[in-house]
Design a protein around this motif. Sequence first.
Motif, PDB file in Angstrom:
ATOM      1  N   GLU A  60      31.169  15.689  38.399  1.00 50.59           N
ATOM      2  CA  GLU A  60      30.126  14.760  37.972  1.00 50.59           C
ATOM      3  C   GLU A  60      29.493  14.106  39.191  1.00 50.59           C
ATOM      4  OE1 GLU A  60      31.519  11.933  35.183  1.00 50.59           O
ATOM      5  OE2 GLU A  60      32.114  13.424  33.669  1.00 50.59           O
ATOM      6  N   GLN A  61      28.175  13.940  39.114  1.00 49.66           N
ATOM      7  CA  GLN A  61      27.468  13.273  40.209  1.00 49.66           C
ATOM      8  C   GLN A  61      27.652  11.766  40.081  1.00 49.66           C
ATOM      9  OE1 GLN A  61      23.110  13.195  42.455  1.00 49.66           O
ATOM     10  NE2 GLN A  61      23.324  14.281  40.513  1.00 49.66           N
ATOM     11  N   VAL A  62      27.891  11.116  41.208  1.00 50.46           N
ATOM     12  CA  VAL A  62      28.043   9.666  41.237  1.00 50.46           C
ATOM     13  C   VAL A  62      26.650   9.052  41.298  1.00 50.46           C
ATOM     14  CG1 VAL A  62      29.052   7.706  42.433  1.00 50.46           C
ATOM     15  CG2 VAL A  62      30.248   9.923  42.434  1.00 50.46           C
ATOM     16  N   GLY A  63      26.163   8.626  40.138  1.00 52.50           N
ATOM     17  CA  GLY A  63      24.818   8.073  40.073  1.00 52.50           C
ATOM     18  C   GLY A  63      23.798   9.104  40.503  1.00 52.50           C
ATOM     19  N   LEU A  64      22.900   8.674  41.392  1.00 50.92           N
ATOM     20  CA  LEU A  64      21.913   9.595  41.963  1.00 50.92           C
ATOM     21  C   LEU A  64      22.192   9.822  43.442  1.00 50.92           C
ATOM     22  CD1 LEU A  64      18.674   8.146  40.310  1.00 50.92           C
ATOM     23  CD2 LEU A  64      20.005  10.148  39.582  1.00 50.92           C
ATOM     24  N   SER A  65      23.467   9.699  43.812  1.00 52.38           N
ATOM     25  CA  SER A  65      23.848   9.745  45.227  1.00 52.38           C
ATOM     26  C   SER A  65      23.816  11.141  45.827  1.00 52.38           C
ATOM     27  CB  SER A  65      25.260   9.175  45.403  1.00 52.38           C
ATOM     28  OG  SER A  65      26.216  10.012  44.746  1.00 52.38           O
ATOM     29  N   GLY A  66      23.838  12.174  44.970  1.00 50.75           N
ATOM     30  CA  GLY A  66      23.977  13.541  45.457  1.00 50.75           C
ATOM     31  C   GLY A  66      25.416  13.921  45.715  1.00 50.75           C
ATOM     32  N   VAL A  67      26.323  12.980  45.547  1.00 52.93           N
ATOM     33  CA  VAL A  67      27.754  13.209  45.764  1.00 52.93           C
ATOM     34  C   VAL A  67      28.395  13.522  44.420  1.00 52.93           C
ATOM     35  CG1 VAL A  67      29.919  12.192  46.543  1.00 52.93           C
ATOM     36  CG2 VAL A  67      27.789  11.683  47.760  1.00 52.93           C
ATOM     37  N   TRP A  68      29.112  14.661  44.369  1.00 55.51           N
ATOM     38  CA  TRP A  68      29.773  15.119  43.144  1.00 55.51           C
ATOM     39  C   TRP A  68      31.281  14.995  43.336  1.00 55.51           C
ATOM     40  CZ3 TRP A  68      26.945  17.603  39.012  1.00 55.51           C
ATOM     41  CH2 TRP A  68      25.572  17.718  39.254  1.00 55.51           C
ATOM     42  N   LYS A  69      31.982  14.551  42.242  1.00 51.17           N
ATOM     43  CA  LYS A  69      33.431  14.334  42.324  1.00 51.17           C
ATOM     44  C   LYS A  69      34.138  14.808  41.067  1.00 51.17           C
ATOM     45  CE  LYS A  69      33.734  10.309  45.397  1.00 51.17           C
ATOM     46  NZ  LYS A  69      34.355   8.974  45.579  1.00 51.17           N
ATOM     47  N   THR A  70      35.419  15.097  41.255  1.00 53.25           N
ATOM     48  CA  THR A  70      36.334  15.277  40.130  1.00 53.25           C
ATOM     49  C   THR A  70      37.755  15.195  40.645  1.00 53.25           C
ATOM     50  OG1 THR A  70      36.853  16.608  38.170  1.00 53.25           O
ATOM     51  CG2 THR A  70      36.589  17.802  40.239  1.00 53.25           C
ATOM     52  N   ILE A  71      38.683  14.858  39.771  1.00 48.53           N
ATOM     53  CA  ILE A  71      40.106  14.839  40.088  1.00 48.53           C
ATOM     54  C   ILE A  71      40.803  15.857  39.208  1.00 48.53           C
ATOM     55  CG2 ILE A  71      42.231  13.479  40.066  1.00 48.53           C
ATOM     56  CD1 ILE A  71      40.534  11.003  40.617  1.00 48.53           C
ATOM     57  N   ILE A  72      41.619  16.703  39.838  1.00 48.77           N
ATOM     58  CA  ILE A  72      42.343  17.748  39.109  1.00 48.77           C
ATOM     59  C   ILE A  72      43.834  17.534  39.336  1.00 48.77           C
ATOM     60  CG2 ILE A  72      42.654  20.227  38.777  1.00 48.77           C
ATOM     61  CD1 ILE A  72      39.829  20.628  39.886  1.00 48.77           C
ATOM     62  N   SER A  73      44.514  17.121  38.292  1.00 50.90           N
ATOM     63  CA  SER A  73      45.938  16.797  38.437  1.00 50.90           C
ATOM     64  C   SER A  73      46.789  18.042  38.654  1.00 50.90           C
ATOM     65  CB  SER A  73      46.429  16.028  37.205  1.00 50.90           C
ATOM     66  OG  SER A  73      46.218  16.797  36.023  1.00 50.90           O
ATOM     67  N   GLU A  74      46.322  19.203  38.187  1.00 51.06           N
ATOM     68  CA  GLU A  74      47.103  20.437  38.330  1.00 51.06           C
ATOM     69  C   GLU A  74      47.009  21.024  39.741  1.00 51.06           C
ATOM     70  OE1 GLU A  74      45.845  19.768  34.178  1.00 51.06           O
ATOM     71  OE2 GLU A  74      44.746  19.962  36.081  1.00 51.06           O
ATOM     72  N   ALA A  75      46.023  20.597  40.494  1.00 50.20           N
ATOM     73  CA  ALA A  75      45.849  21.128  41.848  1.00 50.20           C
ATOM     74  C   ALA A  75      46.896  20.557  42.787  1.00 50.20           C
ATOM     75  CB  ALA A  75      44.453  20.805  42.358  1.00 50.20           C
ATOM     76  N   GLN A  76      47.364  21.383  43.706  1.00 50.82           N
ATOM     77  CA  GLN A  76      48.392  20.976  44.658  1.00 50.82           C
ATOM     78  C   GLN A  76      48.066  21.520  46.052  1.00 50.82           C
ATOM     79  OE1 GLN A  76      51.165  18.956  44.065  1.00 50.82           O
ATOM     80  NE2 GLN A  76      50.209  18.599  42.070  1.00 50.82           N
TER      81      GLN A  76
END
Length: 650
Positions: A60-76
């Motif tokens: 998901e994009q953080v507002g209109l910042s152009g920065v996209w984020k997500t957290i994946i708990s299964e990733a290690q």
Amino acid sequence: MRPEFYTGEMFDAWHYFGSQPIRKDGKVAGIQFTVYAPRAKGIDVIGEFNEWQQGKNPMEQVGLSGVWKTIISEAQVGMMYKYVIHTEEGWSCEHTDPFARQMELRPNFATIIVDDAAYKFNDADWLAQRSKCFNKPLNIYEVHLGSWRQKGSEEEIPDVEKRWYNYQEIADMLVPYLLEHHYTHVELLPITEHPSDESWGYQVVGFYAATSRYGTPEQLKYFVDKCHQAGIGVIMDFVPVHFALDYYGLSQFDGTSLYEYPDIDTGHSEWGSRNFNYYRGEVCTFLQSAANYWIEEFHIDGLRIDAVKNIIYWQGNPNRGINEGGVRFIQNMNAGLQRLHPDIILAAEDSSDFLKVTAPVEYEGLGFDYKWNMGWMNDTLDYFRTGPFARGDHYHKLSFSMMYFYNENFILPLSHDEVTQGKATIMQKMYGDYEGKFPQARTLYMYMYTHPGKKLNFMGNEWGHFREWHAEREMDWDLLKYPNHDSFREYIKILNKLYVTHSCLYEKEYAESNYRWLEVDRPDVATYVYERINDDESFIVVLNMSGLQLNGFVFGYDEETTLERILSSDEERFGGHTKSDSLKVTATAEGYRDWTHRFTVDVPPFSGIIFRRDRKADREKAKKKLASQVKKQQSTTPAARSRRTVKTKK
């Protein structure tokens, strides 16, 4: 996101972007993924944690910042992933993470999740005393890690990937070699991830990723740590000029020209790569944060910035004008790195005549500490290609470098660029047949190591490598079985030791008081004499570039003193004809030209001699002589004669 990211003033972007482990109760409880792609329509993270399926982990994009984020708990840590970027034009493309810390071995390109804090360094003592070496010796051994040593020949192991040693294995072999040969620093050809072996690492896709060709980030940290514990600095090539055009890298990253210039005329480089757009603050942040990342996370001691001319000028062409954005970027990056790490080395590989490359930014300079002296390199090698019968006509090619030496802080480079791609190796460049090349190469290196300026020598040069360097083949170590090559390496080893142990060759070398010509007007015999000076000693260097035996060669001096020969390039142990014994010569009070005294020496053809003057002993001798004269004068005064008369009468 902090405003500095967009304005190009941020130096720690890797702490925010890429894959960041999230810890809970001291354990990794998932991974946060962050990427900048302002024109993307959507982004999916695919990887081992979701069976490489799109749609399972959208960002998901953080507002209109152009920065996209997500957290994946299964990733290690240790798992692989990619970004699938969906563009506004309706097509999608898999990309590696621009902030990848580790990638798969080419041609694969998935990013591998890394914990930056996993390795613990033991180099605090080194870091506490690290310096820029302005008044210390800086003797750099330039290395390509994949071809310095290999596990076997091409015939024995056809697959080049199986011939490579890893970073840790190389460190265990290379560090003792550097110590034995008296190098102070090792410089690594680019170790950032790159798709093509033939680019030698200069066309990069992973600016934060240590190439997986030679192992893991932790193994590279071991390499640096082991160097530091042995007292050896580590410099790396850094390429903030252009990047590889491979589709999965930075090119058209979000469907638009995010990292590169939008037009072909400025966006496509002469190497077929893509030029960075220095007019975007986010791009400047990306590059200068990458530079800082290697210094902070890997304890790198210096950066050699490649192709600076192509940053200063549009497409590296002065006729196209100065790229103001490029100049501003390099000034801002260097000023920031100097502020954050005042003890690291910043060196420019710059073939232009742009002014103030090594002046501080606050004095309108580019802010580098050193500049490669490409003019010295070209003039010197051209001179040694020339036949001895014609060197008189080119006599001042060797003296010209001192006309401009004090304009910048120079490094004298005989680098990888001079021994490949049809240029011939350093030894091959010497005039004459096989046997005749070695005495000239010995003289060349005496000239280099006694000339003001820091030193850089590419691997193999030290034993007279004859085959041009090729990145996929191991260096020809078998040459050391031949006396000419083995004795040449011993000669270079002795020169290196002289350089690092005699301060007149490096202390205050950027001050004019450290150097003077004693003879620079003998084109008839292609011979030069100069002196390197400090308070306690000086070296007087005599170089005979002709094929003539010079018996009774005269040069002038300004006072009475005695010199001791400490090295001749013509000594028998190096394959020459001069006995390796002590020789002293004393200046006589016979005028020579504008000098009050003269030395007379014999100089073999194609050779150099280093004489040492003990200035400290000369001062003590002069003090004793003066005290004796004063005592003698006092004994002849009327008062002294009267005291002697009274004593006699008694």
